[in-house]
Design a protein around this motif. Sequence first.
Motif, PDB file in Angstrom:
ATOM      1  N   ILE A  65       0.908  -1.233  -0.116  1.00  0.00           N
ATOM      2  CA  ILE A  65       0.046  -0.032   0.008  1.00  0.00           C
ATOM      3  C   ILE A  65       0.952   1.342   0.008  1.00  0.00           C
ATOM      4  N   ARG A  66       0.889   2.054  -1.046  1.00  0.00           N
ATOM      5  CA  ARG A  66       1.844   3.032  -1.181  1.00  0.00           C
ATOM      6  C   ARG A  66       1.145   4.508  -0.867  1.00  0.00           C
ATOM      7  N   LEU A  67       1.609   4.813   0.296  1.00  0.00           N
ATOM      8  CA  LEU A  67       1.170   6.058   0.879  1.00  0.00           C
ATOM      9  C   LEU A  67       2.146   7.408   0.223  1.00  0.00           C
ATOM     10  N   VAL A  68       1.128   8.552   0.146  1.00  0.00           N
ATOM     11  CA  VAL A  68       1.819   9.610  -0.316  1.00  0.00           C
ATOM     12  C   VAL A  68       1.242  10.861   0.368  1.00  0.00           C
ATOM     13  N   HIS A  69       2.135  12.249   0.588  1.00  0.00           N
ATOM     14  CA  HIS A  69       1.764  13.078   1.084  1.00  0.00           C
ATOM     15  C   HIS A  69       2.501  14.302   0.189  1.00  0.00           C
ATOM     16  N   SER A  70       1.743  15.372  -0.250  1.00  0.00           N
ATOM     17  CA  SER A  70       2.176  16.391  -0.914  1.00  0.00           C
ATOM     18  C   SER A  70       1.788  17.783  -0.267  1.00  0.00           C
ATOM     19  N   GLY A  71       2.771  18.645  -0.148  1.00  0.00           N
ATOM     20  CA  GLY A  71       2.306  20.158   0.319  1.00  0.00           C
ATOM     21  C   GLY A  71       3.497  20.943   0.944  1.00  0.00           C
ATOM     22  N   ALA A  72       3.394  21.845   1.656  1.00  0.00           N
ATOM     23  CA  ALA A  72       4.550  22.691   2.061  1.00  0.00           C
ATOM     24  C   ALA A  72       5.174  21.959   3.274  1.00  0.00           C
ATOM     25  N   ALA A  73       6.396  21.933   3.224  1.00  0.00           N
ATOM     26  CA  ALA A  73       7.183  21.813   4.417  1.00  0.00           C
ATOM     27  C   ALA A  73       7.308  22.932   5.353  1.00  0.00           C
ATOM     28  N   ILE A  74       6.190  23.227   6.187  1.00  0.00           N
ATOM     29  CA  ILE A  74       6.119  24.546   6.900  1.00  0.00           C
ATOM     30  C   ILE A  74       5.895  24.012   8.517  1.00  0.00           C
ATOM     31  N   PRO A  75       6.377  24.289   9.303  1.00  0.00           N
ATOM     32  CA  PRO A  75       5.859  24.064  10.795  1.00  0.00           C
ATOM     33  C   PRO A  75       4.312  24.162  10.785  1.00  0.00           C
ATOM     34  N   GLY A  76       3.520  23.388  11.943  1.00  0.00           N
ATOM     35  CA  GLY A  76       2.321  23.463  12.023  1.00  0.00           C
ATOM     36  C   GLY A  76       1.451  22.672  10.822  1.00  0.00           C
ATOM     37  N   ARG A  77       2.005  21.840  10.058  1.00  0.00           N
ATOM     38  CA  ARG A  77       1.202  21.252   9.096  1.00  0.00           C
ATOM     39  C   ARG A  77       1.433  19.544   9.884  1.00  0.00           C
ATOM     40  N   ASN A  78       1.856  19.377  10.910  1.00  0.00           N
ATOM     41  CA  ASN A  78       1.834  18.079  11.401  1.00  0.00           C
ATOM     42  C   ASN A  78       2.553  17.004  10.725  1.00  0.00           C
ATOM     43  N   LEU A  79       3.523  17.305   9.944  1.00  0.00           N
ATOM     44  CA  LEU A  79       4.238  16.084   9.223  1.00  0.00           C
ATOM     45  C   LEU A  79       5.007  15.392   9.945  1.00  0.00           C
ATOM     46  N   GLU A  80       5.541  16.116  11.109  1.00  0.00           N
ATOM     47  CA  GLU A  80       6.217  15.004  12.085  1.00  0.00           C
ATOM     48  C   GLU A  80       5.259  14.009  12.407  1.00  0.00           C
ATOM     49  N   GLY A  81       3.915  14.228  12.731  1.00  0.00           N
ATOM     50  CA  GLY A  81       2.933  13.334  13.112  1.00  0.00           C
ATOM     51  C   GLY A  81       2.897  12.128  12.120  1.00  0.00           C
ATOM     52  N   THR A  82       2.595  12.699  11.155  1.00  0.00           N
ATOM     53  CA  THR A  82       2.431  11.616   9.777  1.00  0.00           C
ATOM     54  C   THR A  82       3.692  10.650   9.625  1.00  0.00           C
ATOM     55  N   ILE A  83       5.136  11.172   9.715  1.00  0.00           N
ATOM     56  CA  ILE A  83       5.936  10.282   9.750  1.00  0.00           C
ATOM     57  C   ILE A  83       6.174   9.462  10.932  1.00  0.00           C
ATOM     58  N   GLU A  84       5.464   9.802  12.037  1.00  0.00           N
ATOM     59  CA  GLU A  84       5.721   8.887  13.276  1.00  0.00           C
ATOM     60  C   GLU A  84       4.556   8.054  13.245  1.00  0.00           C
TER      61      GLU A  84
END
Length: 380
Positions: A200-219
């Motif tokens: 199952i190939r997951l993907v995310h696109s968007g801006a790498a700026i704080p406040g977008r919870n990208l850390e949470g997605t990685i974790e």
Amino acid sequence: MTVPQQILCISFSDIEADSRVLRQVALLAEAGEVTTLSYGNCPPGSTTHLEIDSALPSLPQTLSGVLRLGLRRHASVELAAPAVKQALALVRGRTFDLIVANEARALPLAHAIAGGTPVWGDMHEWAPEERAHVLPWRLLVKPYMWAICAKYLPRTTAVTAVNASIAALYAEQFGIDTEVVRNAGPYRDLEPSVPVAGKIRLVHSGAAIPGRNLEGTIEAFRALDDRFSLDLYLVKARDGGRYWQQLKELAAGDHRITFHDAVAPDELPATLNKYDVGVFSLPPRTTNHRLMLPNKFFDFVQARLALVFSPSPETARLMHQYDLGAVTEDFSTESLSRTLAALTAEEVERYKANVHRAAQALSSAEDEAVTRGLLTRLLG
């Protein structure tokens, strides 16, 4: 010979990476000759481009500007930001038949230039809480954003926002009619990708700026088994890519996570099409987070991906209406991880098929009709 209508489009963004403004410029170009005033290079559809130096802030972040913000002397800083000063110099001596102000910070400049010309304020999201999760912004800039909305929106000829919930806020708080122009992109003639057995190939696109919870997605991803992979297409922020690098370091050691160069907005659906599931989870730390209906939702739909999103009402409503994917129970990392782990290959294929059927309804056709109607009224 008819003289073309002259339209000024103001955006304090890197216009080449701003898909909403790029779509807007394309429609403006149908109605006249477009002068763009923004950071970044000349976008498609622009007849004349006036480039603002990207090093200049669009808010009054000088020492005197911050002091005046703190003292609530808002009228004195409306045209004081370095980028606004340069913008005024760039447009000096030019006249227009319509001025488009993207986001609230562009309203004072638009009205300073207008001199009786109609102004369309495309607010995008809820301006008073744009970055309210950041303490200095909340203390200094939020009151300023509120003040310029209260002052200028009643004078603005037309106002638009990204969804019905945010449009209702502008109507309630500032007593103005607000139309909805979503962040939907054009319909793409794509098919859902062929599945890869056992993956199952997951993907995310968007801006790498704080406040977008990208850390949470990685974790959340790192807790999943080897059926899953995660690919990230992130636009680096104006911090020299420092936050992007922090995310990469957080993901280090997991060979299943891949960072890619950013892709131009127009190329994004075709690029994402080879994946299975578009993922985004954003805790509701601000009104805009709580009421989000972002570009990436529509990008994922046109890419024919199944969706896994957090339970924000605007996105959840559409996901349930068209059965596009799974909505997490809450906004926690654990909930995102549980929701992803529970996905089966059969569910993913069913969701992708439903997204394919809904792609036309969730394209920009409806929003383009709203914009063309607005331009007809404003330009005559």
